[in-house]
Scaffold this motif. Structure first.
Motif, short mmCIF file in Angstrom:
data_model
loop_
_atom_site.label_atom_id
_atom_site.label_comp_id
_atom_site.label_asym_id
_atom_site.label_seq_id
_atom_site.Cartn_x
_atom_site.Cartn_y
_atom_site.Cartn_z
N ARG A 1 0.83 -1.21 0.00
CA ARG A 1 0.00 0.00 0.00
C ARG A 1 0.86 1.26 0.00
O ARG A 1 0.53 2.24 -0.68
N THR B 1 -2.46 7.38 2.79
CA THR B 1 -2.89 6.02 3.13
C THR B 1 -4.33 5.99 3.62
O THR B 1 -5.00 4.96 3.49
N LEU C 1 -6.76 5.01 0.93
CA LEU C 1 -6.79 3.60 0.54
C LEU C 1 -6.66 2.75 1.80
O LEU C 1 -5.64 2.10 2.04
N PHE D 1 -7.33 -0.33 4.57
CA PHE D 1 -7.77 -1.72 4.63
C PHE D 1 -9.04 -1.77 5.48
O PHE D 1 -9.21 -0.99 6.42
N LEU E 1 -8.19 -4.29 0.59
CA LEU E 1 -7.98 -2.85 0.41
C LEU E 1 -9.24 -2.24 -0.18
O LEU E 1 -9.81 -2.76 -1.15
N TYR F 1 -8.32 -6.23 -3.37
CA TYR F 1 -8.91 -4.92 -3.19
C TYR F 1 -10.33 -4.92 -3.73
O TYR F 1 -10.68 -5.64 -4.67
#
Length: 740
Positions: A464, A475, A478, A480, A509, A534
């Motif tokens: 990531r 981060t 995006l 988790f 993700l 993802y």
């Protein structure tokens, strides 16, 4: 079956955005009696009721909407008012007929219009899809060139909201200029209704022609004669049922044949079952027979091998005895050879005293002294090697031969001990390597978690980070799924169960629609070195109505972090975490989907319990952002690895000490192999030879002195006799004596 005509999704709350295209605006210009101005009817995508006095233009507006969607030859104009079919036409709307004049001369009447061939007409409709923020426009432009016949027209479609004013005005008197301007603005122009109709259906998402037929039949409808016939003729797609019926019949016949074949096969298997059992018994007997035959065949080679081993041992013993006898014979030969010079010397002494023997002894005595010193030095080294090999000292040739045999046996055992030592060392080396790798991984994970990183793991966090750096994203854009989910503190006892159920989803993700294309391209073009899952999160989702649940569910103990992904996560948890929290296995068996504290997960007929790690082991937890328990567990694991490494280092020290001792033993045995005979280190024999030579020399020297003395005495006696004779016989030459 629901008791209402429309589902909850079709009748959403006011706060819920509508999806699907709905009529938003209708505009007319020079259409019917709506003359010289742009007339606008705003429906705002709502279900609307159009009211007004008779002749106020209600049917005129309805006919405008109908003209936008249906071909002119299928439209019954002014049907809503119950008028005659031919009362109004497309031409009457374009020219604006409002009354009739009668010719007194001929008695005929003709319509009177508000407009002539110099004017043009426009009808326009805007459809909006609020759920996706989309709008499309459909319009038709009319121009009556001739006094008779239908007007000329062209059709306009656009993927944006247009308006008659200004999009269809202020272009001059040539409609070609209007066409050019509309095309330049991104609109599509068609000259025929079929092309225009296909484009409208595509833009509005109308897949079936039957839908337009239904609209045609229901527009301005006042009554329905037979509802069944109406639904059958206008709402259902025509279908030929004969092939489907034939297929069902054929399928049924195939099923009957298959059933009969299965029954036949079952009967055949029942008949063949005893034969199969007999065949199995025969195979077992044949296998036992083959095994016994092989054992019987191996008896002769086994006995021969045993006889050979016994003979090899006997031969070794006899060869040792032969070696001992040959060594004794060599010693006898050497002693015999040593006696030959003594014999010859004695012969010389017997022939005469001394002679050249003293010169030989002067050479042999130093040589014998060097030989004695050399043997003494070799003896000291030999004794040191015996001590290094932990063997007893030697005193004679028999002891020397015994030590040589013992050294050969130790050499054979040394290889076995070295092999055993290697077997001890190799597993320790592998264990130490694995422990160092695990210890390093645990420390790196502790450092990463202390820096405030994610619980999802080092590899996924690395992927990531690289993705965010490449796309210039934070981060938090995006995340988790596991970072946004956590188990409530009041239900901490269910954390292990939540981790088991949601682990796969937590390691996924979340990618918004905005970044979906860029993320997919980057992931496809790079080798990740890890497994990445993802999920595309759409911008809009149809809100689902939660179903009623009984009992505590896993979703009830999960907290969802607020933010852009909260609604998506709540919807996903409704399907992924709809497990009953079962306090016992009995409760688990009663539910379709349930999970126990111990981590046994049931999903209808599928049951799973993954005990490769304990459900209460924080090292494998991935939910939430807090990492204190995970760091504590990893610290304990690291300390345990340190203790194991210290223990292995101590074992390595013992192994290294044993290896050093075996290496010293090997060097000692190699040194002992350099001594082939007892005579090389027999210092007693060398000393005895030196003493004998020295004694012989002393004896010879004493004999020479004694002989010289005797000869001197004899000469003195002879001289005395001569002097006496001379005195008695003076002057007599015959009696002269000369002493020599």
């Amino acid at each position: 079956m629901t008791s209402t005509l429309f589902s909850a999704l079709d009748a959403p709350a006011e706060s819920h955005q509508r999806t699907g295209y709905r009529l938003q605006t209708v505009e007319v210009f020079n259409w019917g009696t709506f003359d010289k101005h742009v007339w606008n009817l705003r429906l705002d995508s709502q279900t609307s009721l159009l009211t007004g006095d008779i002749g106020s233009g209600k049917s005129t507006l309805v006919d405008a909407v109908t003209t936008l969607l249906l071909p002119a030859h299928r439209i019954a104009y002014n049907k809503a008012a119950g008028a005659d079919v031919k009362e109004r036409t497309l031409r009457s709307y374009v020219e604006g007929h409002y009354k009739s004049e009668r010719n007194e001369a001929t008695g005929a009447s003709r319509p009177v219009g508000l407009r002539d061939h110099r004017s043009y007409s426009v009808i326009l409709g805007v459809f909006a899809n609020e759920g996706y923020g989309e709008q499309i426009t459909i319009a038709q432009v009319f121009h009556q060139k001739d006094r008779t016949g239908q007007p000329d027209r062209f059709f306009v479609t656009a993927s944006a909201a247009l308006s008659i004013d200004p999009d269809f005005t202020a272009f001059g008197s040539d409609l070609k200029a209007l066409r050019s301007r509309l095309r330049a603005g991104g609109a599509d122009i068609d000259n025929t209704f079929p092309d225009y109709h296909r484009r409208v259906r595509r833009l509005l998402g109308i897949r079936s022609e039957q839908a337009m037929e239904l609209f045609h039949q229901t527009v301005s409808m006042k009554s329905v004669g037979n509802l069944n016939d109406f639904v059958r003729d206008h709402m259902l797609e025509p279908v030929d049922a004969a092939p489907k019926v034939k297929a069902i019949v054929d399928h049924f016949e195939n099923l009957v044949k298959a059933h009969e074949a299965v029954r036949t096969a079952i009967d055949q298997l029942a008949v063949l079952a005893p034969l199969v059992a007999a065949g199995d018994r025969y195979d077992d007997a044949a296998a036992r027979h083959a095994g016994l035959t092989d054992q019987r065949s191996a008896v002769v080679p086994y006995l021969a091998e045993r006889v050979r081993e016994l003979l090899d041992g006997e031969i070794g013993v006899r060869e040792g005895e032969v070696t001992a006898l040959e060594s004794q014979r060599a010693d006898v030969d050497r002693r015999r050879a040593d006696l030959v010079p003594i014999r010859d010397r004695l012969k010389l002494e017997r022939a005469g005293v001394g002679g050249d023997r003293l010169k030989e002894l002067d050479v042999e005595i130093p040589r014998a002294g060097l030989e004695r010193d050399s043997r003494a030095d070799r003896r000291r080294k030999y004794d040191a090697l015996l001590q290094g090999a932990q063997l007893a000292p030697v005193e004679d040739a028999a002891d020397f031969l015994s030590r040589s045999e013992e050294a050969q046996l130790l050499r054979g055992r040394l290889d076995e001990r070295l092999g055993a030592l290697k077997d001890r060392r190799d597993p320790l080396f592998v264990q130490r390597t694995d422990l160092r790798r695990s210890r390093t991984a645990a420390q790196e994970e502790i450092d990463r978690l202390r820096d405030g990183r994610s619980n999802v793991g080092r590899d996924l966090d690395r992927v990531r980070a690289a993705l965010c750096d490449a796309l210039d994203l934070d981060t938090d854009e995006l995340p988790f799924a596991g970072e946004l989910l956590d188990v409530r503190e009041t239900h901490a006892q269910w954390r292990g169960a939540a981790e088991r159920v949601l682990r796969g989803f937590a390691l996924s993700l979340l990618v918004s629609q905005e970044h979906y294309a860029a993320v997919s391209e980057w992931v496809n073009d790079h080798r990740l070195g890890a497994r990445l899952v993802y999920l595309r999160v759409p911008e809009r989702r149809v809100r689902s109505i939660p179903t009623a649940r009984s009992g505590r569910r896993l979703i009830d103990v999960i907290d969802v972090e607020s933010g852009a992904f909260a609604d998506y996560l709540v919807a996903e948890l409704a399907s992924r975490a709809d497990h009953v929290l079962a306090e016992s296995v009995e409760e688990l068996r009663r539910e379709e989907r349930a999970v126990t504290r111990e981590g046994l997960v049931r999903d209808r007929d599928r049951h799973e319990k993954d005990d490769r790690r304990s459900a209460l082991d924080p090292r494998a937890w991935v939910l939430g952002r807090a990492s204190e328990q995970k760091i504590a567990a990893l610290t304990e694991e690291r300390d345990r690895h340190d203790d194991d490494l210290a223990r292995i280092d101590r074992e390595f020290e013992v192994v290294d000490a044993d290896a050093a001792a075996l290496a010293g033993l090997g060097r000692a045995l190699t040194g002992l192999e350099q001594y082939g005979a007892w005579r090389e280190i027999d210092t007693a024999e060398a000393s005895a030879q030196l003493t004998a030579l020295e004694t012989e020399r002393e004896r010879l020297v004493a004999g020479v002195i004694r002989a010289r003395r005797d000869r001197s005495s004899a000469r003195g006696d002879r001289r005395a006799g001569c002097r006496a004779a001379r005195r008695s016989r003076r002057g007599d030459p015959a009696t002269r004596c000369c002493a020599r």
